[in-house]
Write a protein that holds these residues in place. Structure first.
Motif, PDB file in Angstrom:
ATOM      1  N   ASN A   1      12.047 -23.516  47.663  1.00  0.00           N
ATOM      2  CA  ASN A   1      13.084 -23.769  46.755  1.00  0.00           C
ATOM      3  C   ASN A   1      14.247 -23.693  47.593  1.00  0.00           C
ATOM      4  OD1 ASN A   1      13.779 -20.777  47.403  1.00  0.00           O
ATOM      5  ND2 ASN A   1      13.069 -20.341  45.403  1.00  0.00           N
ATOM      6  N   SER A   2      15.588 -23.894  46.819  1.00  0.00           N
ATOM      7  CA  SER A   2      16.827 -24.038  47.664  1.00  0.00           C
ATOM      8  C   SER A   2      17.563 -22.802  48.300  1.00  0.00           C
ATOM      9  CB  SER A   2      17.792 -24.486  46.291  1.00  0.00           C
ATOM     10  OG  SER A   2      18.117 -23.276  45.468  1.00  0.00           O
ATOM     11  N   ASN A   3      16.679 -21.465  48.005  1.00  0.00           N
ATOM     12  CA  ASN A   3      17.172 -20.378  48.589  1.00  0.00           C
ATOM     13  C   ASN A   3      16.366 -20.228  49.839  1.00  0.00           C
ATOM     14  OD1 ASN A   3      18.829 -19.738  46.585  1.00  0.00           O
ATOM     15  ND2 ASN A   3      17.320 -18.868  45.283  1.00  0.00           N
ATOM     16  N   GLY A   4      15.170 -20.976  50.272  1.00  0.00           N
ATOM     17  CA  GLY A   4      14.290 -20.813  51.309  1.00  0.00           C
ATOM     18  C   GLY A   4      13.358 -19.959  50.996  1.00  0.00           C
ATOM     19  N   ASP A   5      12.808 -19.604  49.707  1.00  0.00           N
ATOM     20  CA  ASP A   5      11.957 -18.885  49.392  1.00  0.00           C
ATOM     21  C   ASP A   5      10.430 -19.894  49.227  1.00  0.00           C
ATOM     22  OD1 ASP A   5      13.831 -16.864  48.850  1.00  0.00           O
ATOM     23  OD2 ASP A   5      13.990 -17.383  46.680  1.00  0.00           O
ATOM     24  N   TRP A   6       9.643 -19.132  49.598  1.00  0.00           N
ATOM     25  CA  TRP A   6       8.191 -19.978  49.403  1.00  0.00           C
ATOM     26  C   TRP A   6       7.723 -19.854  48.127  1.00  0.00           C
ATOM     27  CZ3 TRP A   6       5.261 -18.644  54.564  1.00  0.00           C
ATOM     28  CH2 TRP A   6       5.775 -19.143  55.499  1.00  0.00           C
ATOM     29  N   VAL A   7       7.593 -20.905  47.478  1.00  0.00           N
ATOM     30  CA  VAL A   7       6.937 -20.914  46.039  1.00  0.00           C
ATOM     31  C   VAL A   7       5.591 -21.357  46.164  1.00  0.00           C
ATOM     32  CG1 VAL A   7       7.331 -21.817  43.819  1.00  0.00           C
ATOM     33  CG2 VAL A   7       9.485 -21.437  45.115  1.00  0.00           C
ATOM     34  N   PHE A   8       4.740 -20.525  45.703  1.00  0.00           N
ATOM     35  CA  PHE A   8       3.323 -20.774  45.484  1.00  0.00           C
ATOM     36  C   PHE A   8       2.848 -20.954  44.072  1.00  0.00           C
ATOM     37  CE2 PHE A   8       3.639 -18.520  49.558  1.00  0.00           C
ATOM     38  CZ  PHE A   8       2.787 -19.329  50.357  1.00  0.00           C
ATOM     39  N   GLU A   9       2.416 -22.441  44.042  1.00  0.00           N
ATOM     40  CA  GLU A   9       2.083 -22.670  42.674  1.00  0.00           C
ATOM     41  C   GLU A   9       0.608 -22.012  42.313  1.00  0.00           C
ATOM     42  OE1 GLU A   9       0.071 -26.836  40.780  1.00  0.00           O
ATOM     43  OE2 GLU A   9       1.903 -26.974  41.641  1.00  0.00           O
ATOM     44  N   PHE A  10       0.517 -21.192  41.212  1.00  0.00           N
ATOM     45  CA  PHE A  10      -0.619 -20.637  40.898  1.00  0.00           C
ATOM     46  C   PHE A  10      -0.896 -20.747  39.266  1.00  0.00           C
ATOM     47  CE2 PHE A  10      -2.889 -16.362  40.438  1.00  0.00           C
ATOM     48  CZ  PHE A  10      -4.028 -16.483  41.124  1.00  0.00           C
ATOM     49  N   LYS A  11      -1.510 -21.778  38.754  1.00  0.00           N
ATOM     50  CA  LYS A  11      -1.858 -21.783  37.636  1.00  0.00           C
ATOM     51  C   LYS A  11      -3.058 -21.137  37.135  1.00  0.00           C
ATOM     52  CE  LYS A  11       1.685 -25.166  36.986  1.00  0.00           C
ATOM     53  NZ  LYS A  11       2.674 -24.866  36.259  1.00  0.00           N
ATOM     54  N   ARG A  12      -2.794 -20.014  36.381  1.00  0.00           N
ATOM     55  CA  ARG A  12      -4.030 -19.287  35.981  1.00  0.00           C
ATOM     56  C   ARG A  12      -3.641 -18.480  34.558  1.00  0.00           C
ATOM     57  NH1 ARG A  12      -6.076 -20.850  39.865  1.00  0.00           N
ATOM     58  NH2 ARG A  12      -7.417 -19.996  41.532  1.00  0.00           N
ATOM     59  N   ALA A  13      -4.758 -18.660  33.810  1.00  0.00           N
ATOM     60  CA  ALA A  13      -4.501 -17.967  32.623  1.00  0.00           C
ATOM     61  C   ALA A  13      -5.460 -16.799  32.750  1.00  0.00           C
ATOM     62  CB  ALA A  13      -4.940 -18.810  31.328  1.00  0.00           C
ATOM     63  N   ILE A  14      -4.673 -15.389  32.709  1.00  0.00           N
ATOM     64  CA  ILE A  14      -5.489 -14.225  32.733  1.00  0.00           C
ATOM     65  C   ILE A  14      -5.892 -13.686  31.493  1.00  0.00           C
ATOM     66  CG2 ILE A  14      -5.299 -11.873  33.735  1.00  0.00           C
ATOM     67  CD1 ILE A  14      -3.392 -12.872  35.874  1.00  0.00           C
ATOM     68  N   ALA A  15      -7.080 -13.519  31.198  1.00  0.00           N
ATOM     69  CA  ALA A  15      -7.539 -12.798  29.989  1.00  0.00           C
ATOM     70  C   ALA A  15      -7.188 -11.600  29.784  1.00  0.00           C
ATOM     71  CB  ALA A  15      -9.087 -13.119  29.885  1.00  0.00           C
ATOM     72  N   PRO A  16      -7.104 -11.263  28.499  1.00  0.00           N
ATOM     73  CA  PRO A  16      -6.624  -9.847  28.132  1.00  0.00           C
ATOM     74  C   PRO A  16      -7.565  -8.766  28.731  1.00  0.00           C
ATOM     75  CG  PRO A  16      -6.722 -10.939  26.112  1.00  0.00           C
ATOM     76  CD  PRO A  16      -7.191 -11.840  27.144  1.00  0.00           C
ATOM     77  N   GLN A  17      -7.152  -7.851  29.432  1.00  0.00           N
ATOM     78  CA  GLN A  17      -7.689  -6.771  30.308  1.00  0.00           C
ATOM     79  C   GLN A  17      -8.226  -7.308  31.648  1.00  0.00           C
ATOM     80  OE1 GLN A  17      -6.932  -3.664  28.811  1.00  0.00           O
ATOM     81  NE2 GLN A  17      -6.094  -4.711  27.433  1.00  0.00           N
ATOM     82  N   GLY A  18      -7.741  -8.565  31.822  1.00  0.00           N
ATOM     83  CA  GLY A  18      -8.270  -9.274  33.173  1.00  0.00           C
ATOM     84  C   GLY A  18      -7.390  -9.101  34.187  1.00  0.00           C
ATOM     85  N   ALA A  19      -7.603  -9.534  35.427  1.00  0.00           N
ATOM     86  CA  ALA A  19      -6.901  -9.299  36.814  1.00  0.00           C
ATOM     87  C   ALA A  19      -7.185 -10.406  37.564  1.00  0.00           C
ATOM     88  CB  ALA A  19      -7.310  -8.108  37.370  1.00  0.00           C
ATOM     89  N   GLU A  20      -6.246 -10.847  38.297  1.00  0.00           N
ATOM     90  CA  GLU A  20      -6.392 -11.919  39.387  1.00  0.00           C
ATOM     91  C   GLU A  20      -5.980 -11.472  40.858  1.00  0.00           C
ATOM     92  OE1 GLU A  20      -7.351 -14.909  39.940  1.00  0.00           O
ATOM     93  OE2 GLU A  20      -8.048 -15.546  37.962  1.00  0.00           O
ATOM     94  N   LYS A  21      -6.527 -11.345  41.748  1.00  0.00           N
ATOM     95  CA  LYS A  21      -6.087 -10.923  43.190  1.00  0.00           C
ATOM     96  C   LYS A  21      -5.926 -12.148  44.250  1.00  0.00           C
ATOM     97  CE  LYS A  21      -8.377  -7.206  44.864  1.00  0.00           C
ATOM     98  NZ  LYS A  21      -9.499  -6.603  45.326  1.00  0.00           N
TER      99      LYS A  21
END
Length: 615
Positions: A98-118
């Motif tokens: 982005n314009s600030n030099g930050d790295w932006v990783f596209e991570f399209k995920r729908a995390i189900a209720p009580q679920g987790a993503e690593k």
């Protein structure tokens, strides 16, 4: 009555409609509020890293409510990623900036209720400093902040940029080669004080100061984290070199054995204008034409000379050419006689004064490390003294291996483009296979194998909760215990877990135990491994301490050691770290080992110990 009744019905319907809308709004508000409470945590190494080591960032996103959490992106800030070499993610994600030099990783995920993503990010360190900042997980509704904290020790400040190298003009007149030779001193902090720990030699290859040398000279090791590199120029071949610059690392490859450094300030910390530098450059030759028996000269600063630090010139004769994975054939040159210590990284020249090779430490074949003078740097045998009984550091040993200059050309070109890449490790030797038959095992539910139990001045050995635990109270403490399994050729394995770390303790397996004599297979908390032999009160390395990204002592490790007269293999978590041979190996019993260095308090536990033999 009928109109009044209708009017009442309309009012009731209106009230119910408003109530339903209110419930919907409340539900949406509650849903948004629950998504705002998404749990995000980041895990990074707790210990300090050295430049060129690998590290992983693990981000855990947990949705603890009753609605899906729709993730859009993970953002790593510019002040965290500046200068690091990005190796990849699991799962794979597109990366933008982005314009600030930050790295932006596209991570399209729908995390189900009580679920987790690593999510796992892999990096190679380059700049140094203490990095404390925040990353962001963006959802469709909001942003969630997580803490990032990492400490890297080395010689490259985060803001340093080496700049694109000045080119050598076609009509450049090359001066006497000694003017291009520099002495390099590595500095580390020891007990709170700056200390010169080892030295090497290098060669100026660009007018603005790119210097080719050995990776051993500039990279940190098991005991010392290099914080500065002092470059001394040769202005007179009959006088000591003049300390002139502090240097940073532009390129380094432990496996190749080479590095390119560049001045980043004057020796007293003043800024350098690279445009004004015009240092004498040495010419690069064609090493692909070298043949066995060729006599070449080298210029360097011997480490153990009794004379003042004066540049020396000597001759080296090429004995043979060797192969090395992954570089191919004829990529190592063995000298007929060893080159004195201190000349590691020195220029090896032909009669036209062209640079053709660089002395590096690989495998000693022309000398016995036990019979060469050296200055041990650490109390390797933990007897309270640094003396002749301690093993020599590899940098202080003679050198009998040369790296042809054509292997360095890609690294040199990358350095000229100002690309910073520091690789402090070698490739894995592949998976470790076990086809042996188990003949002994211990789950430490009791002490049926009669391991050593008890306390002494150094610490305590105990069996409790299904673990064999070594508690080392003091610095420079060693605890080890043998068990009555002994075969001519055997495989020993154990699970090891550091419960109370101190930063640079070590632990591992023993074989060939005969009285106090033993062979040790050890890993350290800071990611190194080694194999050495203790005979009486002397210690000799079979494989010097070497960093491996496979060793993460913050997790449980499965250690494997195969030992016998025909050779050794050392592995961790099913991946081979090293192989070696001890032609004087004497079969004996096996055991376990742990030791501290400059801090006491380490507690390490062992479990699932097995001994196997080939049928």
């Amino acid at each position: 009555m009928l109109p009044m009744f209708r009017h009442s019905c309309y009012k009731l319907v209106l009230i119910l409609l408003v109530f339903a809308l209110g419930l919907t709004a409340c539900a949406n508000l509650a849903k948004d509020r629950i998504q705002e409470e998404l749990s995000v945590s980041a895990t990074l190494p707790r210990r300090s890293l050295s430049q060129g080591q690998l590290f992983e960032l693990e981000i855990l996103i947990q949705n603890k409510n009753t609605f899906n959490a729709d993730i859009e992106a993970i953002i790593l800030p510019a002040d965290f990623v500046i200068g690091v070499n990005f190796l990849g993610t699991q799962p794979a994600m597109p990366r933008g900036v982005n314009s600030n030099g930050d790295w932006v990783f596209e991570f399209k995920r729908a995390i189900a209720p009580q679920g987790a993503e690593k999510v796992l990010f892999s990096f190679e360190t380059a700049p140094t400093g203490s990095f404390k900042t925040h990353g962001t997980v963006k959802t469709t509704k909001s942003s969630h902040i997580f803490d990032l904290s990492l400490n890297v020790i080395g010689v490259n400040p985060a803001a340093w940029k080496p700049g694109v190298a000045k080119t050598v003009a076609d009509d450049y007149v090359y001066e006497s080669p000694y003017l291009s030779v520099v002495k390099i001193d590595a500095v580390a902090e020891v007990n709170g004080q700056r200390m010169l720990i080892w030295q090497g030699t290098g060669t100026i290859i660009s007018p603005d100061g790119l210097i080719l040398t050995s990776a051993d000279v500039v990279l940190s090791d098991r005991y010392f984290q290099v914080t500065d590199l002092i470059v001394s120029l040769t202005v007179d071949d009959k006088a000591p070199p003049v300390p002139t610059y502090q240097a940073g690392i532009v390129q380094a490859d432990f496996e190749l054995g080479l590095a390119v450094i560049k001045p980043r300030s004057t020796v007293d910390g003043k800024a350098i204008d690279y445009a004004l530098l015009n240092l004498p450059v040495i010419k690069l030759g064609d090493s692909t034409t070298l043949e066995r028996g060729t006599a070449l000269s080298f210029l360097g600063y011997p480490a153990l000379s009794k004379d003042p630090e004066i540049l020396s010139q000597n001759t080296v004769v090429l004995n043979d050419f060797g192969a090395e994975f992954p570089f191919g054939e004829n990529v190592l040159i063995h000298a007929e006689l060893a080159i004195p210590a201190g000349n590691v990284g020195a220029p090896v020249l032909n009669v036209e004064n062209e640079l053709l090779a660089v002395p590096i430490h690989k495998s000693p074949v022309t000398f016995d490390p036990n019979n060469v003078p050296c200055q041990p740097l650490v109390d390797g045998n933990r007897d309270g003294r640094i003396d002749y009984r301690d093993p020599c550091h590899s940098v202080s040993l003679p050198i009998d291996t040369l790296r042809p200059i054509h292997l360095a050309l890609p690294m040199i070109e990358a350095a000229k483009r100002a690309e910073i890449k520091i690789k402090a490790f070698a490739h894995s030797e592949g998976p470790f296979s076990n086809t042996a038959k188990t003949v002994g095992q211990d789950d430490f539910l009791d002490n049926r194998n009669q391991w050593k139990i008890g306390k002494n001045n150094f610490g305590e050995l105990s069996i409790q909760d299904g673990k064999y635990t070594f508690s080392l109270r003091k610095p420079m403490a060693t605890l080890w215990s043998q068990v009555a399994y002994g075969y001519d050729d055997m495989l020993i394995e154990v699970d090891a877990h550091v419960f109370e770390p101190v930063g640079n303790g070590e632990f591992g397996l023993l074989c060939g135990v005969n009285g106090e004599d033993r062979t040790v297979f050890a890993v350290s908390e800071n990611g190194y491994f080694a194999i050495w032999k203790v005979t009486g009160d002397e210690t000799r390395f079979i494989h010097q301490w070497q960093y491996s990204p496979l060793i993460n002592s913050e997790e449980e490790l499965r250690l494997s050691a195969r030992c016998g007269a025909e050779g050794f293999t050392f592995a961790v978590n099913g991946q081979i770290l090293a192989r070696g041979v001890d032609f004087d190996f004497v079969p004996g019993l096996t055991g376990l080992y742990a030791s501290t260095y400059d801090e006491g308090g380490m507690v390490v536990s062992f479990d699932n110990f097995t001994v196997s033999i080939n049928e």
